[in-house]
Write an enzyme that holds these catalytic residues in place. Structure first.
Site, mmCIF file in Angstrom:
data_model
loop_
_atom_site.group_PDB
_atom_site.id
_atom_site.type_symbol
_atom_site.label_atom_id
_atom_site.label_comp_id
_atom_site.label_asym_id
_atom_site.label_seq_id
_atom_site.Cartn_x
_atom_site.Cartn_y
_atom_site.Cartn_z
ATOM 1 C CB SER A 104 29.999 29.866 -51.209
ATOM 2 O OG SER A 104 30.698 28.643 -51.136
ATOM 3 C CG ASP A 241 32.597 25.958 -53.605
ATOM 4 O OD1 ASP A 241 33.743 26.053 -54.099
ATOM 5 O OD2 ASP A 241 32.291 26.468 -52.517
ATOM 6 C CG ASP A 243 33.511 30.653 -52.965
ATOM 7 O OD1 ASP A 243 33.290 29.416 -52.949
ATOM 8 O OD2 ASP A 243 33.798 31.298 -51.934
ATOM 9 C CG ASP A 245 35.415 28.387 -50.502
ATOM 10 O OD1 ASP A 245 34.670 27.594 -51.114
ATOM 11 O OD2 ASP A 245 35.060 29.004 -49.483
#
Length: 453
Positions: A104, A241, A243, A245
């Site tokens: 992440s 960010d 990843d 999400d």
């Protein structure tokens, strides 16, 4: 032994905690718990795998694929895609489970492995515990035709983008949007999504080299996005960010629009359209008091949960609600996704700008943020936050001083040796002063207790 799974999968330094051997063992255990034990149709279980562009993701993905296929799981390799894309594709393919390899917003040397159950759902603690327990047992080792196969999931990105476009309440024609992809998993699909939605797109932070993810760009470093929005005269900016999400936003003047403001805008919009279930937003205890006040005035109730999108999801499922999220920019649209989705959130936010004809700055005035100071105290024993009498006394004194005009929250990180100190107050000076005092108490007390052990 401490629990292997943290608040968001297994995460740590790649080739430190997270080795190829561990990835292989995790995959073999997940093959049993999420694959064979839950597959009742007699066919070979299937799993979707995706990753962010970290260099270490290459060897970790290879180890996971080896562990799954050698345990009799067919693997659909979706390549570099956002975490929410992996979750969606598990459901869309009707796969038995999914694997996302990402850390992440963490720096490039870190990595992580998280699993999704059938339908793209996050795993409850008891299922993660079952995977850990299975790691101590003999792996399933089929032979011949029963060995799993690995294939490229060639249309994975297209499926995900088409899905997101179908959620669009209004096209983005006429809008100029700057996208900061954090040199991460959104670098390919986010620009394509916003172009397909009709926006004129300017892209920064979309040149991943395996080592530059989150490096000075993305939702944890908004400076470049603010500069680009103002420079190009864009209507708004969206920052992902690593990843993807979550997302944060920037208005046309370069002002940050955080997750609380985004949730306020979207909750009010859904309520006006009659689509906000039970007129409820699910948010964590970290959300600003200003959000609660604004939504109360709009006839919307906030249901509070612990910090972490998994707890927001639990609260949403338990109450049958369809919108929730975090101040950090994780926003969950249960009608369209099973997890936080930064691309979906950014798309819906931009659509409100296009639909209403208002600037993002105007829309964000739906709530007034109370001054909030957050200090991350690093290198301390996070496990002792709840057991220190000195800390408890300091917090009680701070709460007494604030009265009803603010609040205090001390929270250990779920993945790092960090304690987060959050203080809200009627003015910035008071919030900063109390937060700095509590941070020093945390630094002193927990560091001393850690040393004595």
């Amino acid at each position: 032994m401490s629990r292997l799974f943290g608040t968001d999968g297994v995460r740590g330094l790649a080739n430190g905690l997270l080795t190829a051997e561990l990835a292989l063992q995790l995959a073999q255990a997940a093959a049993v718990v999420l694959g064979h034990d839950r597959n009742s149709n007699g066919s070979r279980p299937r799993a979707v795998l995706a990753r962010d562009p970290r260099a270490s993701g290459e060897f970790i993905a290879a180890a996971v694929e080896a562990g799954l296929s050698s345990s009799g799981i067919d693997v659909y390799d979706a390549g570099v895609l956002p975490t929410p894309a992996a979750a969606y594709l598990v459901a869309d393919l009707d796969a038995d489970f999914g694997v996302m390899i990402s850390a992440s917003h963490n720096p490039a040397p870190d990595n992580g492995i998280k699993f999704f159950a059938r339908g793209g759902q996050k795993l409850p603690d008891e299922v993660e515990d079952a995977i850990e327990a299975q790691m101590g047992k003999e792996a399933v080792r089929p032979t011949g035709a029963d060995v799993g196969r690995i294939q490229r999931f060639s249309d994975a990105e297209d499926r995900y983008i088409v899905h997101l476009l179908r959620t669009l309440p209004h096209r983005l024609d006429g809008l100029t949007v700057v996208l900061d992809c954090a040199n991460g998993a959104a670098s390919g699909c986010s620009p394509q999504l916003f172009k397909d939605a009709g926006a004129d797109v300017i892209v920064i932070g979309a040149d991943p080299d395996g080592l530059n993810i989150n490096d000075g760009v993305g939702s944890t470093h908004l400076g470049p996005l603010k500069e680009a929005v103002v420079k190009y005269g864009a209507n708004l900016g969206i920052a992902h960010d690593g990843d993807a999400d979550r997302c944060l936003a920037v208005d046309h003047e370069g002002n940050e629009v955080d997750g609380d403001q985004i949730m306020a805008i979207l909750a009010v919009a859904l309520k006006k359209s009659g689509k906000l279930k039970n007129d409820v937003l699910v948010a964590t205890v970290m959300s600003n008091l200003g959000l609660k006040i604004a939504l109360r005035d709009a006839g919307i109730t906030i249901v509070e949960t612990g910090v972490g999108d998994r707890y927001v999801l639990e609260g949403m499922r338990d109450g049958g609600y369809n919108l929730g999220g975090e101040q950090s920019g994780h926003v969950i649209f249960a009608d369209h996704a099973t997890t936080g989705d930064g691309l979906l959130t950014g798309l819906q936010l931009a659509a409100q700008v296009a639909l209403t004809g208002k600037t993002l700055k105007e829309l964000s005035t739906v709530m007034t943020k109370l001054p909030q100071v957050l200090i991350n105290v690093k290198g301390v024993d996070r496990s002792r936050v709840g057991s220190s009498d000195v800390l408890a006394q300091a917090v009680a004194a701070a709460e007494a001083a604030l009265g009803e005009t603010g609040r205090v929250l001390l929270r250990p990180s779920g993945t790092e040796p960090v304690v987060r100190v959050m203080v809200e107050a009627a003015d910035e000076v008071t919030a900063q002063s109390i937060a700095e005092h509590l941070a020093q108490v945390v630094r002193t007390e927990l560091a001393l207790e850690l040393a004595s052990n």
